[in-house]
Design a protein around this motif. Sequence first.
Motif, PDB file in Angstrom:
ATOM      1  N   ALA A  42      -8.926  34.266  -3.946  1.00  0.00           N
ATOM      2  CA  ALA A  42      -8.690  34.053  -5.369  1.00  0.00           C
ATOM      3  C   ALA A  42      -8.031  32.692  -5.576  1.00  0.00           C
ATOM      4  CB  ALA A  42      -7.815  35.165  -5.932  1.00  0.00           C
ATOM      5  N   MET A  43      -8.328  32.065  -6.715  1.00  0.00           N
ATOM      6  CA  MET A  43      -7.698  30.796  -7.048  1.00  0.00           C
ATOM      7  C   MET A  43      -6.321  31.053  -7.658  1.00  0.00           C
ATOM      8  SD  MET A  43      -8.731  27.914  -9.911  1.00  0.00           S
ATOM      9  CE  MET A  43     -10.361  27.575  -9.282  1.00  0.00           C
ATOM     10  N   SER A  44      -5.328  30.408  -7.106  1.00  0.00           N
ATOM     11  CA  SER A  44      -3.980  30.498  -7.662  1.00  0.00           C
ATOM     12  C   SER A  44      -3.708  29.255  -8.505  1.00  0.00           C
ATOM     13  CB  SER A  44      -2.955  30.594  -6.532  1.00  0.00           C
ATOM     14  OG  SER A  44      -2.964  29.405  -5.753  1.00  0.00           O
ATOM     15  N   LYS A  45      -2.598  29.272  -9.215  1.00  0.00           N
ATOM     16  CA  LYS A  45      -2.213  28.093  -9.987  1.00  0.00           C
ATOM     17  C   LYS A  45      -1.996  26.896  -9.063  1.00  0.00           C
ATOM     18  CE  LYS A  45      -2.076  29.065 -14.426  1.00  0.00           C
ATOM     19  NZ  LYS A  45      -0.797  29.233 -15.129  1.00  0.00           N
ATOM     20  N   GLU A  46      -1.465  27.165  -7.869  1.00  0.00           N
ATOM     21  CA  GLU A  46      -1.251  26.081  -6.905  1.00  0.00           C
ATOM     22  C   GLU A  46      -2.597  25.489  -6.459  1.00  0.00           C
ATOM     23  OE1 GLU A  46       0.185  29.048  -6.781  1.00  0.00           O
ATOM     24  OE2 GLU A  46       2.228  28.417  -7.359  1.00  0.00           O
ATOM     25  N   ASP A  47      -3.582  26.364  -6.253  1.00  0.00           N
ATOM     26  CA  ASP A  47      -4.914  25.876  -5.880  1.00  0.00           C
ATOM     27  C   ASP A  47      -5.479  24.971  -6.976  1.00  0.00           C
ATOM     28  OD1 ASP A  47      -4.966  27.285  -3.479  1.00  0.00           O
ATOM     29  OD2 ASP A  47      -5.757  29.090  -4.452  1.00  0.00           O
TER      30      ASP A  47
END
Length: 327
Positions: A245-250
């Motif tokens: 999953a894409m995180s905010k950091e990603d």
Amino acid sequence: MSGGKMLRQIQFWILAALATVLLSGCGSEYLVLNPKGPVAETQYNLIIISTILCAVIIIPVLALTAFIVYRYRDTPGNKAPYKPEWAHNTALEVIWWGIPVVIIAILGYFTVRDVYVLKESPNKEVAPMTIQVTALDWKWMFTYPDQNIATVNYLEIPAGVPIHFQVSAEAPMNSFWVPELGGQIYAMAGMATELYLQADKPGEFQGFSSNFSGKDFAHMQFKVVAKPQDEFNKWVDEVKGTTPAMSKEDYNELKKPGLTEKKLYSAFPEGLFEEILARYSHGHDMHHVMQKQPAEADDKSTETSSETHQMSDMSSMPGMDHSGMKH
């Protein structure tokens, strides 16, 4: 220069110009003239109509230019009449003003007609699918709000289904373009533009950035893959089951200037596109673009669920209440 030599030179340049125009479209790599969907087909037809209407003026003008240069050339023994006092001819004035006016009117009619047609979904019988496009430095991010997946520099769509693209940017102004499926649309920070595209059949198409946005904009290319609906659904399930999953950091890493390869994400932060849009919108209302297209389904509860999800997304935007209206 003798008359014969001048005539041969004129013939050479005319043939060279015709060869350039005719041979340039021989291969399928000439993407603009290789439509693979109803939107591109409509725009292709408009290009052909425009070309024919322009040729009605250009070809006679070029032919008359060549004739006049040859007929009235300054050579000994030329019997062409010389009338220095000639100043006006009503019939000729009507011709060279009337024909362009008629051509412009015809071209204007077809242009306005197609502009309004292309604002709507190209297939009224199939519910459109929404994909959100974000231009970054120097990459493209695609988020699928209904499927809750995200991709970078790669776009997969179901064939035969109209795609409603919502396009914005978190970078300098750019332009989203898949030539075989339709014309380009600008991507601007704080604004959401919209574009409908559709692939008639399964296939692979090339997407581009068609607007200069920095040193690596030429590498902002992406592949578009159209598949049958069942294969597209399998691809979505595969992405959900095999990728992170894409995180905010990603996302914060993605938006940094630089190139990147194709990436797939099984999920993305809820309301990410709306958050990017609101960050630079300075209070402008984007509700008319962000409103999702209603699904055509017999089950009314499905429509209600879709509308509820839509209003939930809108209420997550700063300055929006639960009715989707700006405070």
